[in-house]
Design an enzyme around this catalytic site. Sequence first.
Site, mmCIF file in Angstrom:
data_model
loop_
_atom_site.group_PDB
_atom_site.id
_atom_site.type_symbol
_atom_site.label_atom_id
_atom_site.label_comp_id
_atom_site.label_asym_id
_atom_site.label_seq_id
_atom_site.Cartn_x
_atom_site.Cartn_y
_atom_site.Cartn_z
ATOM 1 N N HIS A 207 0.842 -1.207 0.000
ATOM 2 C CA HIS A 207 0.000 0.000 0.000
ATOM 3 C C HIS A 207 0.878 1.258 0.000
ATOM 4 O O HIS A 207 0.610 2.211 -0.729
ATOM 5 C CB HIS A 207 -0.868 0.056 1.270
ATOM 6 C CG HIS A 207 -1.911 -1.013 1.387
ATOM 7 N ND1 HIS A 207 -2.097 -1.747 2.535
ATOM 8 C CD2 HIS A 207 -2.848 -1.438 0.513
ATOM 9 C CE1 HIS A 207 -3.117 -2.580 2.366
ATOM 10 N NE2 HIS A 207 -3.580 -2.436 1.149
ATOM 11 N N LYS B 70 -17.370 -6.900 8.088
ATOM 12 C CA LYS B 70 -16.104 -7.633 8.164
ATOM 13 C C LYS B 70 -15.569 -7.545 9.575
ATOM 14 O O LYS B 70 -15.633 -6.490 10.198
ATOM 15 C CB LYS B 70 -15.086 -6.961 7.234
ATOM 16 C CG LYS B 70 -14.920 -7.647 5.895
ATOM 17 C CD LYS B 70 -13.769 -6.942 5.195
ATOM 18 C CE LYS B 70 -13.426 -7.531 3.865
ATOM 19 N NZ LYS B 70 -12.360 -6.768 3.204
ATOM 20 N N ARG C 235 -2.456 -6.795 -8.245
ATOM 21 C CA ARG C 235 -1.296 -7.655 -7.973
ATOM 22 C C ARG C 235 -1.184 -8.750 -9.023
ATOM 23 O O ARG C 235 -0.165 -8.943 -9.641
ATOM 24 C CB ARG C 235 -1.397 -8.268 -6.575
ATOM 25 C CG ARG C 235 -1.197 -7.241 -5.472
ATOM 26 C CD ARG C 235 -1.717 -7.722 -4.174
ATOM 27 N NE ARG C 235 -3.129 -8.033 -4.279
ATOM 28 C CZ ARG C 235 -3.917 -8.331 -3.257
ATOM 29 N NH1 ARG C 235 -3.424 -8.374 -2.046
ATOM 30 N NH2 ARG C 235 -5.196 -8.576 -3.424
ATOM 31 N N SER D 83 -3.180 -7.556 3.211
ATOM 32 C CA SER D 83 -3.365 -7.403 4.660
ATOM 33 C C SER D 83 -3.774 -8.731 5.278
ATOM 34 O O SER D 83 -3.358 -9.058 6.393
ATOM 35 C CB SER D 83 -4.435 -6.354 4.948
ATOM 36 O OG SER D 83 -4.038 -5.112 4.452
HETATM 37 O O1 PNS Z 1 -9.117 -3.284 0.744
HETATM 38 P P1 PNS Z 1 -10.338 -3.747 0.049
HETATM 39 O O2 PNS Z 1 -11.173 -4.584 1.008
HETATM 40 O O3 PNS Z 1 -10.081 -4.457 -1.242
HETATM 41 O O4 PNS Z 1 -11.209 -2.432 -0.323
HETATM 42 C C1 PNS Z 1 -12.496 -2.531 -0.832
HETATM 43 C C2 PNS Z 1 -13.193 -1.150 -0.869
HETATM 44 C C3 PNS Z 1 -13.181 -0.489 0.484
HETATM 45 C C4 PNS Z 1 -12.512 -0.259 -1.882
HETATM 46 C C5 PNS Z 1 -14.678 -1.413 -1.334
HETATM 47 O O5 PNS Z 1 -15.235 -2.437 -0.568
HETATM 48 C C6 PNS Z 1 -15.567 -0.179 -1.243
HETATM 49 O O6 PNS Z 1 -15.381 0.782 -1.934
HETATM 50 N N1 PNS Z 1 -16.553 -0.248 -0.345
HETATM 51 C C7 PNS Z 1 -17.524 0.824 -0.134
HETATM 52 C C8 PNS Z 1 -18.922 0.427 -0.593
HETATM 53 C C9 PNS Z 1 -19.139 0.753 -2.059
HETATM 54 O O7 PNS Z 1 -18.950 1.858 -2.523
HETATM 55 N N2 PNS Z 1 -19.582 -0.263 -2.830
HETATM 56 C C10 PNS Z 1 -19.893 -0.100 -4.229
HETATM 57 C C11 PNS Z 1 -18.705 -0.395 -5.121
HETATM 58 S S1 PNS Z 1 -18.508 -2.117 -5.309
#
Ligand code: PNS
Length: 167
Positions: free
Chosen positions: A21, A45, A95, A133
């Site tokens: 990150h 989560k 990745r 993570s």
């Molecule tokens: O680190 P991660 O878990 O891959 O991040 C995921 C994240 C936080 C980017 C994603 O879950 C997110 O944007 N969540 C907010 C809810 C949202 O906007 N959902 C609609 C798009 S799928």
Amino acid sequence: MGRSPARAIFPGTFDPITRGHIDLVRRTLQIFDEVIIAVLQNSDKTSLFTVDERLSLIRGEFVDAPARVHAQSFSGLLVDFARSNKSTVVIRGLRAISDYDYEAQMALMNKNLYEDLETLFMIAREEYSYVSSSIVRQVASLGGAVTKLVSPAVERALREKLRAPQA
Ligand code: PNS
């Protein structure tokens, strides 16, 4: 009149922030004036670190650039966070090809919700291409070394957190 700063959002769970990150944020700073690291306040989560702990670990990694790197939590839709923070750019790391389906789905959904929003993908550096993570949490919880995957401060925080009885 000066232009507004070009601001990108780097969203994620960051439980905890990894060297992968950090590398992506630093590379983003080569292109954008500011990066907002947006930490999802997730209720579904179960996370190891609280949102405040995650924010504090993130801020500790960028003490050299306080005016350019901001860490904030968000809940709800990412597009709403982007709108209220006046940004139309989301940065995500890729990745491996296995990341693609999930990332494309999110990027297309976000585009659907907010037409002006662009998701830019950055390929993770080779040495971080296997780092996540969740793998860090798993290895650390089983007593393995995570020195190459996280900063010394995060490694310390992991050790302390995993020593303490989980709530
Ligand atoms: O680190 P991660 O878990 O891959 O991040 C995921 C994240 C936080 C980017 C994603 O879950 C997110 O944007 N969540 C907010 C809810 C949202 O906007 N959902 C609609 C798009 S799928």
